[in-house]
Design a protein around this motif. Structure first.
Motif, PDB file in Angstrom:
ATOM      1  N   PRO A 161     -31.829  24.120  21.046  1.00  0.00           N
ATOM      2  CA  PRO A 161     -33.492  23.864  20.576  1.00  0.00           C
ATOM      3  C   PRO A 161     -33.590  22.682  19.505  1.00  0.00           C
ATOM      4  CG  PRO A 161     -32.404  26.151  20.385  1.00  0.00           C
ATOM      5  CD  PRO A 161     -31.173  25.321  20.424  1.00  0.00           C
ATOM      6  N   VAL A 162     -34.482  22.053  19.718  1.00  0.00           N
ATOM      7  CA  VAL A 162     -34.986  20.751  18.932  1.00  0.00           C
ATOM      8  C   VAL A 162     -34.942  21.231  17.452  1.00  0.00           C
ATOM      9  CG1 VAL A 162     -37.126  20.520  19.815  1.00  0.00           C
ATOM     10  CG2 VAL A 162     -35.952  18.688  18.647  1.00  0.00           C
ATOM     11  N   ASP A 163     -36.103  22.475  17.480  1.00  0.00           N
ATOM     12  CA  ASP A 163     -36.598  23.027  16.230  1.00  0.00           C
ATOM     13  C   ASP A 163     -35.268  23.570  15.360  1.00  0.00           C
ATOM     14  OD1 ASP A 163     -36.285  24.895  18.062  1.00  0.00           O
ATOM     15  OD2 ASP A 163     -38.278  25.609  17.592  1.00  0.00           O
ATOM     16  N   LEU A 164     -34.628  24.298  15.962  1.00  0.00           N
ATOM     17  CA  LEU A 164     -33.353  24.937  15.288  1.00  0.00           C
ATOM     18  C   LEU A 164     -32.546  23.745  14.523  1.00  0.00           C
ATOM     19  CD1 LEU A 164     -31.661  27.206  14.311  1.00  0.00           C
ATOM     20  CD2 LEU A 164     -30.531  27.158  16.705  1.00  0.00           C
ATOM     21  N   ASN A 165     -32.285  22.903  15.314  1.00  0.00           N
ATOM     22  CA  ASN A 165     -31.600  21.672  14.668  1.00  0.00           C
ATOM     23  C   ASN A 165     -32.114  20.845  13.736  1.00  0.00           C
ATOM     24  OD1 ASN A 165     -28.605  21.735  16.269  1.00  0.00           O
ATOM     25  ND2 ASN A 165     -30.190  22.198  17.917  1.00  0.00           N
ATOM     26  N   CYS A 166     -33.250  20.684  13.950  1.00  0.00           N
ATOM     27  CA  CYS A 166     -34.028  19.882  12.617  1.00  0.00           C
ATOM     28  C   CYS A 166     -34.095  20.717  11.449  1.00  0.00           C
ATOM     29  CB  CYS A 166     -35.523  19.931  13.129  1.00  0.00           C
ATOM     30  SG  CYS A 166     -35.671  18.526  14.473  1.00  0.00           S
ATOM     31  N   LEU A 167     -34.127  22.097  11.596  1.00  0.00           N
ATOM     32  CA  LEU A 167     -34.241  22.997  10.377  1.00  0.00           C
ATOM     33  C   LEU A 167     -32.911  23.035   9.910  1.00  0.00           C
ATOM     34  CD1 LEU A 167     -36.325  26.049  11.784  1.00  0.00           C
ATOM     35  CD2 LEU A 167     -37.033  24.149   9.983  1.00  0.00           C
ATOM     36  N   LEU A 168     -31.785  22.957  10.657  1.00  0.00           N
ATOM     37  CA  LEU A 168     -30.414  23.045   9.888  1.00  0.00           C
ATOM     38  C   LEU A 168     -30.296  21.595   9.356  1.00  0.00           C
ATOM     39  CD1 LEU A 168     -28.486  24.721  12.927  1.00  0.00           C
ATOM     40  CD2 LEU A 168     -29.109  25.669  10.274  1.00  0.00           C
ATOM     41  N   TYR A 169     -30.782  20.590   9.862  1.00  0.00           N
ATOM     42  CA  TYR A 169     -30.670  19.249   9.014  1.00  0.00           C
ATOM     43  C   TYR A 169     -31.287  19.358   7.744  1.00  0.00           C
ATOM     44  CZ  TYR A 169     -32.350  14.559   8.166  1.00  0.00           C
ATOM     45  OH  TYR A 169     -32.521  13.346   7.646  1.00  0.00           O
ATOM     46  N   HIS A 170     -32.338  19.989   7.818  1.00  0.00           N
ATOM     47  CA  HIS A 170     -32.943  20.129   6.363  1.00  0.00           C
ATOM     48  C   HIS A 170     -32.021  21.109   5.417  1.00  0.00           C
ATOM     49  CE1 HIS A 170     -35.577  21.828   3.218  1.00  0.00           C
ATOM     50  NE2 HIS A 170     -36.397  20.959   3.216  1.00  0.00           N
ATOM     51  N   LEU A 171     -31.448  22.302   6.069  1.00  0.00           N
ATOM     52  CA  LEU A 171     -30.527  22.840   5.126  1.00  0.00           C
ATOM     53  C   LEU A 171     -29.194  22.236   4.730  1.00  0.00           C
ATOM     54  CD1 LEU A 171     -29.525  25.760   4.352  1.00  0.00           C
ATOM     55  CD2 LEU A 171     -28.769  26.090   6.850  1.00  0.00           C
ATOM     56  N   GLU A 172     -28.633  21.227   5.605  1.00  0.00           N
ATOM     57  CA  GLU A 172     -27.750  20.463   5.321  1.00  0.00           C
ATOM     58  C   GLU A 172     -28.062  19.630   3.866  1.00  0.00           C
ATOM     59  OE1 GLU A 172     -25.333  20.326   9.663  1.00  0.00           O
ATOM     60  OE2 GLU A 172     -26.832  18.942   9.230  1.00  0.00           O
ATOM     61  N   LEU A 173     -29.368  18.932   4.171  1.00  0.00           N
ATOM     62  CA  LEU A 173     -29.774  17.955   3.026  1.00  0.00           C
ATOM     63  C   LEU A 173     -30.136  18.817   1.659  1.00  0.00           C
ATOM     64  CD1 LEU A 173     -32.312  15.616   4.729  1.00  0.00           C
ATOM     65  CD2 LEU A 173     -30.102  15.036   4.293  1.00  0.00           C
ATOM     66  N   THR A 174     -30.408  20.069   1.960  1.00  0.00           N
ATOM     67  CA  THR A 174     -30.576  20.791   0.921  1.00  0.00           C
ATOM     68  C   THR A 174     -29.420  21.323   0.222  1.00  0.00           C
ATOM     69  OG1 THR A 174     -32.687  21.822   1.883  1.00  0.00           O
ATOM     70  CG2 THR A 174     -31.872  22.982  -0.078  1.00  0.00           C
ATOM     71  N   LEU A 175     -28.332  21.609   0.891  1.00  0.00           N
ATOM     72  CA  LEU A 175     -26.999  21.842   0.542  1.00  0.00           C
ATOM     73  C   LEU A 175     -26.582  20.710  -0.529  1.00  0.00           C
ATOM     74  CD1 LEU A 175     -25.125  23.732   3.393  1.00  0.00           C
ATOM     75  CD2 LEU A 175     -25.171  24.724   0.832  1.00  0.00           C
ATOM     76  N   GLY A 189     -41.315  20.430  19.606  1.00  0.00           N
ATOM     77  CA  GLY A 189     -41.148  19.029  19.810  1.00  0.00           C
ATOM     78  C   GLY A 189     -41.908  18.128  18.641  1.00  0.00           C
ATOM     79  N   ILE A 190     -42.690  18.615  17.877  1.00  0.00           N
ATOM     80  CA  ILE A 190     -43.291  18.139  16.799  1.00  0.00           C
ATOM     81  C   ILE A 190     -42.352  18.297  15.509  1.00  0.00           C
ATOM     82  CG2 ILE A 190     -45.506  18.027  17.232  1.00  0.00           C
ATOM     83  CD1 ILE A 190     -44.371  20.912  14.993  1.00  0.00           C
ATOM     84  N   THR A 191     -41.317  19.178  15.578  1.00  0.00           N
ATOM     85  CA  THR A 191     -40.284  19.595  14.424  1.00  0.00           C
ATOM     86  C   THR A 191     -39.821  18.388  13.976  1.00  0.00           C
ATOM     87  OG1 THR A 191     -40.245  21.598  15.526  1.00  0.00           O
ATOM     88  CG2 THR A 191     -38.839  21.254  13.374  1.00  0.00           C
ATOM     89  N   PRO A 192     -39.279  17.323  14.717  1.00  0.00           N
ATOM     90  CA  PRO A 192     -38.488  16.017  14.065  1.00  0.00           C
ATOM     91  C   PRO A 192     -39.460  15.240  13.137  1.00  0.00           C
ATOM     92  CG  PRO A 192     -38.000  16.358  16.248  1.00  0.00           C
ATOM     93  CD  PRO A 192     -39.159  17.299  16.165  1.00  0.00           C
TER      94      PRO A 192
END
Length: 517
Positions: free
Chosen positions: A316-330, A387-390
């Motif tokens: 899912p595109v939204d899940l992976n965008c949220l994990l991108y944010h999590l990685e940046l936050t880490l 599709g708007i999550t990115p």
């Protein structure tokens, strides 16, 4: 919560867990009784029974029922047996009467108290997983804290100046990460096999606006454990998925293969027709619940039938965008604690994920971000508001954002805001329904890419619809029909709920952002 009280709570909780087996979901506690109650539809809503509180120990109740059921000389009423052995829960805010003469902002600020839940005490046989701090519940049938709902609820708490409640909820999520290794869908035993869209790192952003960057250092361990949960081995048996080029992205993946306890009748009925495919079907249904989008044409192989659900096949595109944010936050968290090596590592990992999302989820055929099917090795043809999550997480290019804005305006924008998908299947995460979290992410994402006019149009229409329903009914709903503003939203396994946490939060935040009241 003071450290001494937290240690005491952990001790009491551990004792209760050992004494009461509080991790055990209701189907395991009550066996045949559970199946009989759910399949006989003693309660119209399957969630009612799993939220019941036993008046005796679960073993005593199960034994008593076994003797009753196995004695052919005794006639009994299953409903009466349940009512005499359990306390049946009511809906949140039962009996609460709204005053529609006051502005909706006043109404919301008053509702926070109605939706507040005090710190829990362990109860023998209850499905509720006790939490050490107060929290806000969504409302209606949702009597517990929910993971991704809470981020959008916090948007409103922030506007109401309720930072203590925000921090309490974040501490509860941190507690659950420590206790269970992840944040469950909600604090119920029957939710432990799955999580929900990972918004924990975005919650910390809200708290950091008040308390500064030290917040990231404070919750560094919780962030890491959250990340580790989602990044389990890419061996086909978890959330992590190895893509064709060797990079790793993620999917929703419930750990269990039985009917959802809270939707036992619906899942079992569907499973009976699936035959040998039933365990696979159950995992896909459960994984759809982990996505928060339960359910949508997005997950269906034939775009219409729930029996064709294939959630685990999709990245899912939204899940992976949220994990991108999590990685940046880490990366931020490790920088705050002086560990620059790990900080750089997670920043670099986030960059790789961003490139993979653009590669696998940008669908040039539609000028839209879609999910990716790892079985067919192709991009989904389902156009959804995921599709708007990115745009929301800043991954899209400006050209992609412009294309998304055009399609959003031409296809998704309706009289009351944005419709969730372009298909009407009877599932609640499809047309004609609109949902508060998706409106928020679209508005904020568009603003990041200089699409302010469209963002304001969406916000204005959504606020007007929410206000219209509030003035007519005194309620704020879980979801809305955005295509016909005279009709309630519907679809799914239960009636539309009122309360409602994330609607309140997003509405209050948008009103303040655009000065709409």
């Amino acid at each position: 919560m003071p450290r001494l009280l937290l240690i005491l709570f952990l001790f009491v909780f551990s004792f209760a867990q050992a004494q009461y087996g509080s991790y055990t979901p209701p189907d395991k506690l009550y066996g045949v009784l559970f199946a009989d109650v759910q399949m006989s539809r003693v309660f119209k809503d399957g969630k009612t029974f799993v939220d019941c509180v036993p008046k005796k120990t679960p073993q005593e109740i199960a034994d008593a029922y076994g003797k009753l059921k196995n004695n052919p000389l005794v006639r009994y009423s299953l409903q009466m047996f349940v009512e005499s052995n359990f306390t049946v829960p009511g809906e949140v805010a039962t009996g609460y009467v709204s005053d529609t003469t006051v502005p909706v902002t006043t109404h919301i600020n008053g509702l926070w108290k109605v939706l507040s839940h005090e710190p829990d005490k362990p109860v023998n046989g209850s499905s509720l997983l006790p939490l050490p701090n107060a929290y806000i519940v969504p409302g209606g049938r949702f009597r517990e804290i929910y993971y991704w709902d809470s981020y959008f609820t916090m948007l409103g708490l922030k506007e109401s100046g309720m930072y203590d409640m925000m921090e309490n909820m974040i501490n509860n999520f941190s507690f659950m990460i420590q206790q269970y290794g992840h944040i469950p869908n909600g604090n119920r035993t029957y939710f432990l096999s799955r999580s929900q869209p990972p918004f924990f790192s975005l919650m910390l952003d809200l708290l950091a606006e008040k308390k500064g960057g030290r917040v990231y250092a404070q919750y560094q361990l919780a962030l890491q454990r959250e990340y580790d949960y989602w990044m389990d081995k890419a061996d086909g048996k978890g959330h992590a998925v190895k893509m064709p080029d060797g990079t790793v992205l993620n999917r929703y993946y419930d750990q269990d293969i039985v009917p959802r306890q809270e939707s036992f009748y619906e899942d079992s009925t569907l499973g009976a027709a699936a035959g040998k495919r039933a365990p696979q079907l159950y995992r896909n249904l459960r994984s759809g619940a982990e996505s928060g989008w339960d359910f949508s044409s997005r997950w269906l192989a034939d775009s219409k039938s729930l029996s064709t659900i294939q959630t685990v096949n999709l990245v899912p595109v939204d899940l992976n965008c949220l994990l991108y944010h999590l990685e940046l936050t880490l990366g931020k968290a490790y920088k705050e604690t002086g560990d620059l090596l790990r900080s750089n590592y997670y920043t670099k990992i986030a960059g790789k994920r961003k490139a993979a999302i653009l590669k696998y989820c940008w669908n040039a055929n539609y000028s839209w971000f879609t999910d990716y099917n790892v079985v067919t090795k192709s991009k989904s043809k389902e156009l959804t508001l995921a599709g708007i999550t990115p745009l929301f997480t800043g991954i899209a290019t400006q050209a992609q954002a412009n294309a998304v804005a055009t399609l959003l305006k031409n296809k998704f924008l309706k009289a009351g805001g944005l419709v969730t998908t372009l298909k009407n299947t009877g599932q609640q995460w499809d047309s004609p329904n609109g949902w508060a979290p998706l409106q928020w992410m679209a508005v904020q994402g568009l603003n990041q890419y200089n699409q302010q006019a469209l963002a304001k149009t969406i916000a204005t229409r959504w606020v007007e619809l929410n206000n219209k329903v509030y003035k007519a009914t005194g309620k704020l709903m879980e979801k809305y029909n955005v295509t016909d503003m005279t009709t309630e939203a519907g679809g799914g396994e239960y009636p539309a709920q009122d309360g409602f946490g994330w609607t309140n939060g997003v509405l209050l935040a948008l009103i303040r952002q655009y000065n709409l009241q």
